[in-house]
Design an enzyme around this catalytic site. Structure first.
Site, PDB file in Angstrom:
ATOM      1  CE  LYS A 142       0.935   1.394   4.392  1.00 35.44           C
ATOM      2  NZ  LYS A 142       1.691   2.605   4.721  1.00 35.44           N
ATOM      3  CG  ASP A 179      -0.230   0.117   7.898  1.00 38.65           C
ATOM      4  OD1 ASP A 179      -0.869   1.109   8.285  1.00 38.65           O
ATOM      5  OD2 ASP A 179       0.975   0.159   7.577  1.00 38.65           O
TER       6      ASP A 179
END
Ligand code: C5P
Length: 299
Positions: A19, A144
């Protein structure tokens, strides 16, 4: 991400995407020392690959493509043990992890590997854990992890990153990840940010209103693209500020530090601009690791 998952009896092969944060504002510091944040997560096609094979004794992890330190400290092993503990099962799995995502770079590689492990083990064992339980285990492993569990290409997140609004994907765009070859520890990055903010005359985060249309096109998202880690991180590592300037000069519509660093990324209007940017960066900084990729398509 579910793409690439092929449960085959006792074997699952899964992809764990990287990401970047298209926006990362760090808000209040909690008494616990953790920070509240507001971020836009965007998944990339750049990914690690995992193969999980039921059987054997305990959790065994073999890593290819990177030196990651003791396996038992790896988030993959911690995720697997958390899964078996919550499911009330005896740990018995061999995991092969092929690393493509640079570690300690703010690209979420370890968190994504952990999320992929939780999901794959749950699938291999007939889904003993609910989605809510997986999210709770994931949030305890790292900030995350919930984003990677939710399988969205794009999401707005807040809290510690465990509160998420899934967003429709933006059109896949050419991206260039630039990893400088050294890691930045997350805790170190937060310490440097706190220190930076203790200096006089630093204004607190301004009020902000995000409108849905600002999340619906690359041009609009570009107007929100900022990362509070940039100033303190560039003060410590001036090379990273030079990389950002080079990405901007090469026509990136977004050029930003990802997460707490050390990697930066550029999002380009087309593949030609991305190729030219990679050539320019390679000429100027031949020691950098340049990873051309794309932002993830709709799930
Ligand atoms: O989430 P992760 O375990 O990677 O965080 C590592 C460290 O970064 C934490 O121990 C904390 O010091 C800092 N951190 C923080 N606020 C967050 C996430 C991490 O202060 N939201």
């Amino acid at each position: 991400m579910s793409a690439g998952r092929r449960p085959d009896g006792g074997v699952a092969r899964v992809r764990a995407p990287a990401k970047v944060n298209l926006r990362l504002r760090i808000l209040a510091r909690e008494e616990s020392g953790y920070h509240q944040l507001e971020t836009i997560f965007c998944a990339l096609e750049l990914c690690d690959a995992l193969e999980l094979r039921r059987g054997g004794e305990g959790v065994r992890l073999d890593v290819e493509g990177a030196e990651l330190g003791p396996p038992e400290e790896n988030l993959v092993c911690r995720a697997a043990l958390a899964f078996y503990d919550a499911a009330g099962l005896t740990p018995a799995v061999r995991i092969r992890l092929v690393k493509e995502i640079p570690a300690g770079a703010g690209l979420g590689g370890g968190s994504s590997d952990a999320a992929a492990t939780l999901r794959a083990l749950n699938a291999l064992h007939g889904a003993p854990l609910s989605r809510a339980t997986l999210l709770r285990l994931g949030a305890a492993l790292g900030s995350d992890v919930p984003f990677f569990l939710c399988d969205a290409p794009l999401a707005l997140a807040w809290g510690r990153g465990e509160r998420l609004l899934e967003l429709p994907a933006l059109p896949p765009a050419p991206a260039l990840v630039v990893a400088p070859g050294f890691a930045i520890g997350t805790a170190d990055a937060y310490r440097a940010l706190d220190e930076h903010r203790r200096q006089p005359r630093r204004p607190p985060a301004e009020p902000a209103v995000l409108r849905p249309e600002l999340l619906a096109s690359w041009d609009a998202v570009a107007s929100l693209a900022e990362n509070d880690f940039e100033a303190p991180t560039y003060a410590r590592f001036p090379l990273l500020a030079e990389i950002k300037a080079a990405l901007q000069q090469a026509g990136a519509r977004i050029a930003l530090l990802s997460g707490s660093g050390s990697a930066l990324f550029g999002i380009f209007p087309d593949a030609q601009h991305r190729t030219a940017a990679a050539a320019a960066l390679h000429d100027r900084f031949p020691e950098l690791c340049l990873l051309p990729t794309k932002t993830a398509p709709p799930a």
